[in-house]
Write a protein that holds these residues in place. Structure first.
Motif, PDB file in Angstrom:
ATOM      1  N   HIS A  43       0.836  -1.201   0.000  1.00  0.00           N
ATOM      2  CA  HIS A  43       0.000   0.000   0.000  1.00  0.00           C
ATOM      3  C   HIS A  43       0.868   1.247   0.000  1.00  0.00           C
ATOM      4  O   HIS A  43       1.686   1.439   0.913  1.00  0.00           O
ATOM      5  N   ALA A  44       0.652   2.101  -0.994  1.00  0.00           N
ATOM      6  CA  ALA A  44       1.475   3.310  -1.127  1.00  0.00           C
ATOM      7  C   ALA A  44       1.451   4.151   0.154  1.00  0.00           C
ATOM      8  O   ALA A  44       2.462   4.728   0.550  1.00  0.00           O
ATOM      9  N   PRO A  54       0.450   6.330 -10.778  1.00  0.00           N
ATOM     10  CA  PRO A  54       0.195   4.994 -10.215  1.00  0.00           C
ATOM     11  C   PRO A  54      -1.146   4.395 -10.622  1.00  0.00           C
ATOM     12  O   PRO A  54      -1.262   3.181 -10.793  1.00  0.00           O
ATOM     13  N   GLU A  55      -2.155   5.252 -10.818  1.00  0.00           N
ATOM     14  CA  GLU A  55      -3.490   4.731 -11.173  1.00  0.00           C
ATOM     15  C   GLU A  55      -3.472   3.963 -12.487  1.00  0.00           C
ATOM     16  O   GLU A  55      -4.283   3.087 -12.717  1.00  0.00           O
ATOM     17  N   HIS A  56      -2.529   4.348 -13.366  1.00  0.00           N
ATOM     18  CA  HIS A  56      -2.474   3.685 -14.665  1.00  0.00           C
ATOM     19  C   HIS A  56      -1.255   2.780 -14.808  1.00  0.00           C
ATOM     20  O   HIS A  56      -0.925   2.367 -15.928  1.00  0.00           O
ATOM     21  N   ALA A  57      -0.600   2.468 -13.705  1.00  0.00           N
ATOM     22  CA  ALA A  57       0.574   1.582 -13.786  1.00  0.00           C
ATOM     23  C   ALA A  57       0.133   0.194 -14.263  1.00  0.00           C
ATOM     24  O   ALA A  57      -0.941  -0.280 -13.890  1.00  0.00           O
ATOM     25  N   LEU A  58       0.971  -0.437 -15.084  1.00  0.00           N
ATOM     26  CA  LEU A  58       0.605  -1.773 -15.569  1.00  0.00           C
ATOM     27  C   LEU A  58       0.731  -2.815 -14.462  1.00  0.00           C
ATOM     28  O   LEU A  58       0.069  -3.837 -14.489  1.00  0.00           O
ATOM     29  N   SER A  77       2.704   1.824  -5.437  1.00  0.00           N
ATOM     30  CA  SER A  77       3.677   2.773  -5.998  1.00  0.00           C
ATOM     31  C   SER A  77       3.399   4.175  -5.492  1.00  0.00           C
ATOM     32  O   SER A  77       2.271   4.659  -5.587  1.00  0.00           O
ATOM     33  N   ILE A  78       4.433   4.832  -4.985  1.00  0.00           N
ATOM     34  CA  ILE A  78       4.285   6.233  -4.600  1.00  0.00           C
ATOM     35  C   ILE A  78       4.602   7.106  -5.816  1.00  0.00           C
ATOM     36  O   ILE A  78       5.197   6.639  -6.797  1.00  0.00           O
ATOM     37  N   THR A  79       4.225   8.359  -5.762  1.00  0.00           N
ATOM     38  CA  THR A  79       4.520   9.271  -6.876  1.00  0.00           C
ATOM     39  C   THR A  79       5.898   9.905  -6.644  1.00  0.00           C
ATOM     40  O   THR A  79       6.397   9.929  -5.508  1.00  0.00           O
ATOM     41  N   PRO A  80       6.484  10.474  -7.693  1.00  0.00           N
ATOM     42  CA  PRO A  80       7.770  11.172  -7.518  1.00  0.00           C
ATOM     43  C   PRO A  80       7.665  12.289  -6.485  1.00  0.00           C
ATOM     44  O   PRO A  80       8.605  12.551  -5.743  1.00  0.00           O
ATOM     45  N   GLN A  81       6.494  12.942  -6.423  1.00  0.00           N
ATOM     46  CA  GLN A  81       6.318  14.030  -5.442  1.00  0.00           C
ATOM     47  C   GLN A  81       6.412  13.495  -4.007  1.00  0.00           C
ATOM     48  O   GLN A  81       7.074  14.083  -3.150  1.00  0.00           O
TER      49      GLN A  81
END
Ligand code: PEP
Ligand code: MN
Length: 347
Positions: A278-279, A305-309, A315-319
């Motif tokens: 969980h991110a 992350p919402e569209h990660a395959l 997955s966390i975001t770069p931010q």
């Protein structure tokens, strides 16, 4: 080994145990206590089978003393931690704690380059991304294979970040090693002994993930396969194990960090992404891992992350990575380490 006799063991039974030890080419040392007798086995008994002794009449139990992983054992290096360099200057096992970041899988060249630029500017030190994906379901996306490796190479060229990527099978080791700076062996393959040997027989460093149902002892024996095959550059990665708990994808064993440091000289990396699933849990576990003394982190980061395959949920975001880095750096300093971007690292 130490053979503990039963309190009722007779002198003849002790003598029989002594005979068995000598038959194994080892020496014995009989210690007669007030309540029971113990026979110490002297010599390198790591390859000897203790079962014969266990079954001998009058024996209570047999205890292993020497570790079954000779090359991985901490004593082998007189307490020093092994430094493993990935790429030109990303060192695991020193004072600096590198962060490996990137998407679970390599999706498209433009996307992996975008992710690589983003994690670099957030402060990461190496890029991760799977080109060969080990999927639980055979119909799920399996990765782009060699094309994915080429995309990773393009991302490295764009950022200078070294690449960590998984290899699934011994026949792909040479190919993956051509592109990667570090070969990852995943949890599902961590006891694939032919793969471990093949990775031991090539020059690139190896990030060995802990099997999801592996004990620490088995983990170290798996690492021994790589070391014994000739590759000293092994990084261990705790990524969580299967337990009854289901609020997380796996149970991240952070005590594995000090325990592994106690037992081995190999550097230890924590993967809080697979370790939680969980991110929202990743930043705290990353901070806790640095506090626990880990030698690196492997974090799944995806710009969308919402569209990660694969593995979008963890997955966390770069931010988020960018914000996290500031506190990781502060915690690193508190435990006498550093975690700043590589350009800022000296010594
Ligand atoms: C990964 O790193 O994307 C991965 C598949 O990891 P693990 O082998 O730990 O599940
Ligand atoms: Mn993943």
């Amino acid at each position: 080994m130490i053979v503990v006799m039963q309190p009722t063991a007779t002198p003849t039974q002790v003598a029989h145990v002594v005979d068995l030890i000598r038959e194994m080419g080892l020496k014995d040392h009989v210690i007669e206590g007030t309540d029971l007798t113990v026979v110490a086995v002297i010599g390198d008994d790591r390859k000897k089978d203790g079962a014969k002794l266990e079954q001998a009449p009058g024996v209570d139990r047999v205890m292993k003393v020497l570790q079954p992983y000779k090359m991985a054992a901490r004593e082998t290096k007189r307490g020093e931690t092994t430094r493993v360099t990935v790429g030109a200057d990303c060192v695991f096992g020193g004072r600096h704690v590198p962060i490996i970041a990137g998407p679970c899988s390599v999706e498209e060249e433009s996307k992996i380059i975008e992710a690589a630029l983003a994690v670099k500017s957030a402060g990461a030190h190496a890029l991760r991304g799977g080109a060969f994906k080990p999927r639980t379901n055979p119909y799920s996306f399996q990765g782009h294979g060699e094309d994915g490796l080429k995309m990773l190479a393009a991302a490295r060229a764009a950022t200078g970040l070294p690449i960590v990527t998984e290899v699934l099978t011994p026949s792909d080791v040479e190919l993956v090693a051509e592109y990667a700076d570090c070969l990852q062996i995943g949890t599902r393959n961590s006891q694939n002994y032919k793969l471990l040997e093949a990775c031991g027989d090539q020059a690139k460093p190896v990030l060995l993930k802990r099997g999801m149902a592996m004990t620490i002892d088995e983990f170290l024996q798996a690492s021994e396969y790589i070391l014994a095959a000739g590759n000293p550059n092994v990084i261990l990665c705790e990524r969580g194990i299967r337990t009854f708990e289901d609020h997380t994808r796996n149970t991240l064993s952070l005590s594995a960090v000090p325990e592994l440091h106690h037992r081995t000289h190999l550097p230890v990396v924590i993967d809080p992404s697979h370790g939680t699933g969980h991110a929202r849990l990743v930043p705290d576990m990353a901070r806790a891992a640095i506090a626990a003394g880990c030698d690196g982190l492997a974090i799944e980061v995806h710009p969308d992350p919402e569209h990660a395959l694969t593995d979008g949920a963890q997955s966390i975001t770069p931010q988020v990575l960018n914000d996290l880095m500031a506190s990781l750096q502060r915690i690193a300093v508190a435990v006498d380490r550093t975690c700043e971007p590589l350009a800022a690292v000296s010594g």
